[in-house]
Design a protein around this motif. Sequence first.
Motif, mmCIF file in Angstrom:
data_model
loop_
_atom_site.group_PDB
_atom_site.id
_atom_site.type_symbol
_atom_site.label_atom_id
_atom_site.label_comp_id
_atom_site.label_asym_id
_atom_site.label_seq_id
_atom_site.Cartn_x
_atom_site.Cartn_y
_atom_site.Cartn_z
ATOM 1 N N LYS A 18 -50.645 9.064 1.045
ATOM 2 C CA LYS A 18 -49.419 8.351 1.376
ATOM 3 C C LYS A 18 -49.414 6.923 0.851
ATOM 4 O O LYS A 18 -48.369 6.296 0.772
ATOM 5 C CB LYS A 18 -49.221 8.328 2.895
ATOM 6 C CG LYS A 18 -49.060 9.704 3.525
ATOM 7 C CD LYS A 18 -48.841 9.574 5.027
ATOM 8 C CE LYS A 18 -48.675 10.940 5.671
ATOM 9 N NZ LYS A 18 -48.457 10.836 7.130
ATOM 10 N N VAL A 19 -50.579 6.395 0.547
ATOM 11 C CA VAL A 19 -50.656 4.997 0.114
ATOM 12 C C VAL A 19 -51.250 4.871 -1.287
ATOM 13 O O VAL A 19 -51.862 3.876 -1.630
ATOM 14 C CB VAL A 19 -51.472 4.150 1.124
ATOM 15 C CG1 VAL A 19 -50.742 4.000 2.431
ATOM 16 C CG2 VAL A 19 -52.855 4.739 1.335
ATOM 17 N N GLY A 51 -48.967 1.256 8.039
ATOM 18 C CA GLY A 51 -48.348 2.495 8.497
ATOM 19 C C GLY A 51 -49.313 3.661 8.440
ATOM 20 O O GLY A 51 -49.327 4.523 9.323
ATOM 21 N N ALA A 52 -50.139 3.685 7.391
ATOM 22 C CA ALA A 52 -51.153 4.738 7.278
ATOM 23 C C ALA A 52 -52.197 4.616 8.378
ATOM 24 O O ALA A 52 -52.694 5.624 8.895
ATOM 25 C CB ALA A 52 -51.823 4.675 5.905
ATOM 26 N N ASP A 55 -50.842 6.220 11.314
ATOM 27 C CA ASP A 55 -50.910 7.675 11.145
ATOM 28 C C ASP A 55 -52.294 8.214 11.485
ATOM 29 O O ASP A 55 -52.427 9.285 12.094
ATOM 30 C CB ASP A 55 -50.556 8.054 9.705
ATOM 31 C CG ASP A 55 -49.071 7.894 9.411
ATOM 32 O OD1 ASP A 55 -48.284 7.815 10.373
ATOM 33 O OD2 ASP A 55 -48.717 7.849 8.220
ATOM 34 N N VAL A 56 -53.336 7.489 11.078
ATOM 35 C CA VAL A 56 -54.700 7.917 11.381
ATOM 36 C C VAL A 56 -54.899 8.002 12.889
ATOM 37 O O VAL A 56 -55.441 8.984 13.416
ATOM 38 C CB VAL A 56 -55.730 6.939 10.767
ATOM 39 C CG1 VAL A 56 -57.134 7.225 11.297
ATOM 40 C CG2 VAL A 56 -55.739 7.061 9.242
ATOM 41 N N VAL A 57 -54.454 6.972 13.595
ATOM 42 C CA VAL A 57 -54.617 6.957 15.054
ATOM 43 C C VAL A 57 -53.876 8.133 15.674
ATOM 44 O O VAL A 57 -54.392 8.821 16.566
ATOM 45 C CB VAL A 57 -54.111 5.623 15.637
ATOM 46 C CG1 VAL A 57 -54.203 5.650 17.163
ATOM 47 C CG2 VAL A 57 -54.919 4.457 15.088
ATOM 48 N N ARG A 58 -52.681 8.400 15.209
ATOM 49 C CA ARG A 58 -51.889 9.510 15.772
ATOM 50 C C ARG A 58 -52.547 10.858 15.491
ATOM 51 O O ARG A 58 -52.460 11.786 16.300
ATOM 52 C CB ARG A 58 -50.478 9.481 15.203
ATOM 53 C CG ARG A 58 -49.669 8.257 15.653
ATOM 54 C CD ARG A 58 -48.226 8.346 15.200
ATOM 55 N NE ARG A 58 -47.511 7.102 15.474
ATOM 56 C CZ ARG A 58 -47.251 6.161 14.581
ATOM 57 N NH1 ARG A 58 -47.627 6.336 13.318
ATOM 58 N NH2 ARG A 58 -46.619 5.075 14.918
ATOM 59 N N ASN A 213 -64.065 3.406 12.846
ATOM 60 C CA ASN A 213 -64.781 3.900 11.662
ATOM 61 C C ASN A 213 -63.837 4.581 10.676
ATOM 62 O O ASN A 213 -63.969 4.430 9.459
ATOM 63 C CB ASN A 213 -65.876 4.874 12.098
ATOM 64 C CG ASN A 213 -67.011 4.192 12.826
ATOM 65 O OD1 ASN A 213 -67.246 2.996 12.654
ATOM 66 N ND2 ASN A 213 -67.725 4.928 13.656
ATOM 67 N N SER A 214 -62.869 5.341 11.196
ATOM 68 C CA SER A 214 -61.927 6.050 10.339
ATOM 69 C C SER A 214 -61.015 5.093 9.583
ATOM 70 O O SER A 214 -60.551 5.404 8.491
ATOM 71 C CB SER A 214 -61.077 7.023 11.169
ATOM 72 O OG SER A 214 -61.874 8.036 11.741
ATOM 73 N N LEU A 215 -60.757 3.917 10.162
ATOM 74 C CA LEU A 215 -59.849 2.960 9.544
ATOM 75 C C LEU A 215 -60.541 2.030 8.556
ATOM 76 O O LEU A 215 -59.872 1.258 7.856
ATOM 77 C CB LEU A 215 -59.167 2.119 10.630
ATOM 78 C CG LEU A 215 -58.205 2.858 11.554
ATOM 79 C CD1 LEU A 215 -57.669 1.916 12.625
ATOM 80 C CD2 LEU A 215 -57.055 3.478 10.774
#
Length: 233
Positions: A18-19, A51-52, A55-58, A213-215
Amino acid sequence: MSSQNVSKEEIIPEILDKVGKSIATAYAYARGALNRHDLEEIQGGTKKVMGAMADVVRLIAPNSDQLNINVNFMLKVPEPPSDVPPEFMIHKKESYSSFLLLIRYDNGNGFRICLPLESSTKTNYSLPNAPACFAEGEPKLLNKNKIKFQNKVPKDVQEQVRKFFSESKYESVLSLPLCLAQGSNESIGVVNIESNRIDIIGNGSKQTLRIANSLAPLCLILATLAEAERKML
């Protein structure tokens, strides 16, 4: 994709799709191939990356349709702008050599705020979350119903901070350092993830660490774009 059984390896490629343009913009800046004419593209890129992050958190969160996430980033500045006076001052303004200024929300909404940054010899005066995250170069989680303060933060300032968060629409904030290189302990700013749940997604501190960690890859991209914008302004 099951929000209960999703790995970082599954999340990051999907979000980075997306980015893609933002990644290309960050790479172009790193190669010195951008100028002031690209400023609008850079600013748009920061919004897409934030915004991405949301999305990761969601993707990680259970019942994500009930989750409200807002993302913003702050940068270190030598002086607060005239229209955004610093909040929660402990010392006189002249005592501070730098501040954290909120630059932008992912959705374009939200207010601006400027926070004082303590020197490396006065970290026991650091305000919670974003300033502490910047000072220590580590993720910091704040649940507004249980705010922890450094031992030198005066009681009146503590009450000001508690009042500020009590009036906010979110229940927790996760602050992550923005560094230009992985593993660096020198931050240029902080990205804040605001949530209407405690611990960001309501599943405890271990899941909050998993989110941080994911972010991390997206923080690197955002830091590069934010630095490009700062140098062009």
